[in-house]
Design an enzyme around this catalytic site. Sequence first.
Site, PDB file in Angstrom:
ATOM      1  CD  GLN A 258     -19.002  57.902  86.165  1.00  0.00           C
ATOM      2  OE1 GLN A 258     -20.160  58.110  86.039  1.00  0.00           O
ATOM      3  NE2 GLN A 258     -18.053  57.146  85.358  1.00  0.00           N
TER       4      GLN A 258
ATOM      5  CG  PHE B  56      -4.484  50.737  92.003  1.00  0.00           C
ATOM      6  CD1 PHE B  56      -4.721  51.081  93.336  1.00  0.00           C
ATOM      7  CD2 PHE B  56      -5.561  49.835  91.355  1.00  0.00           C
ATOM      8  CE1 PHE B  56      -5.678  50.495  94.115  1.00  0.00           C
ATOM      9  CE2 PHE B  56      -6.482  49.310  92.075  1.00  0.00           C
ATOM     10  CZ  PHE B  56      -6.569  49.265  93.554  1.00  0.00           C
TER      11      PHE B  56
ATOM     12  CE1 TYR C  24     -10.876  49.844  81.334  1.00  0.00           C
ATOM     13  CE2 TYR C  24     -12.391  49.247  79.707  1.00  0.00           C
ATOM     14  CZ  TYR C  24     -11.978  49.760  81.000  1.00  0.00           C
ATOM     15  OH  TYR C  24     -12.861  49.523  81.945  1.00  0.00           O
TER      16      TYR C  24
END
Length: 299
Positions: free
Chosen positions: A11, A46, A134
């Site tokens: 995004q 990644f 997270y």
Amino acid sequence: MTVLVFGGNGQVGQELLRALAPLGEVIATTRSGALPDGSACEVADFDQPGSLPALLDRLRPSRVVNAAACTAVDRAEQEPEAAYRANAQAPGVIARWCAARGAPLVHYSTDYVFDGRGTRPYLPGDATAPLGVYGRSKRDGEEAVRVAGGRHLIFRTAWVHAAHGHNFLRTMLRLGAERDELRVVADQIGTPTPAALIADATARALRHPGGLSGTWHLTASGQTSWHGFAEEIFRQALAAGMIERAPRVTPITTAEYPTPVRRPAYSRLDTSSLETDFGIELPDWRDGVGKVLRELAQR
């Protein structure tokens, strides 16, 4: 100037390709080597942080913007090693390369580094206390960028939405077209922030002559709940003629919508230092909703 953007298909990444173009050559990377429009770009995985220095050595960018991350909050609990590779180890590798070559690094973090027990907007210097993998992986990524020792701009943001990608705004519009009632959490408070605002502020920060380094909070202004966010989406969509009817949006508690990971109950971020240091005026979050809806309507 050559600017390398990690995560060019996300995004924020897609908006960065637009916002950074006036600064010079912009090189995008994705894990697949393709952008959403089908055009080819550089490959950056990644999940294999050790592969990144070779890419950086070959491209030798003068600025680096890291918009890549593992953002699946619940999945991170099941795949913590992958979350740490993407959110902590890879940023550390990039930051050390940038520090060794004097290349400024922009890195994005999240309101999830806080536990949500605050009663006033969080300052950049407030103690972090993430609730899950997270948030911890993003906090550790921040620290890896700092200890690398180079010039860095860490921007914490929240509740990101855009006319593209997976986000709350687009999900609400889709579900609202299918259902007469939506039950939405009303006791989590934060600030919906358009990806375009994040990208535009980043471009302004990179043009700033002061050579600043540190951590800032970057969101729109104001605050709401997920329930308030949903109501505003449907209010504006209905007024703009994008939808013929709006569903009933019923407020519920977090306890009524259990998830594998606890979310911060209050995660409004104090953006005053960003506005002062970079001269950036941050619009109300409702303005961002309107802009994203207009872009969706044009599509």
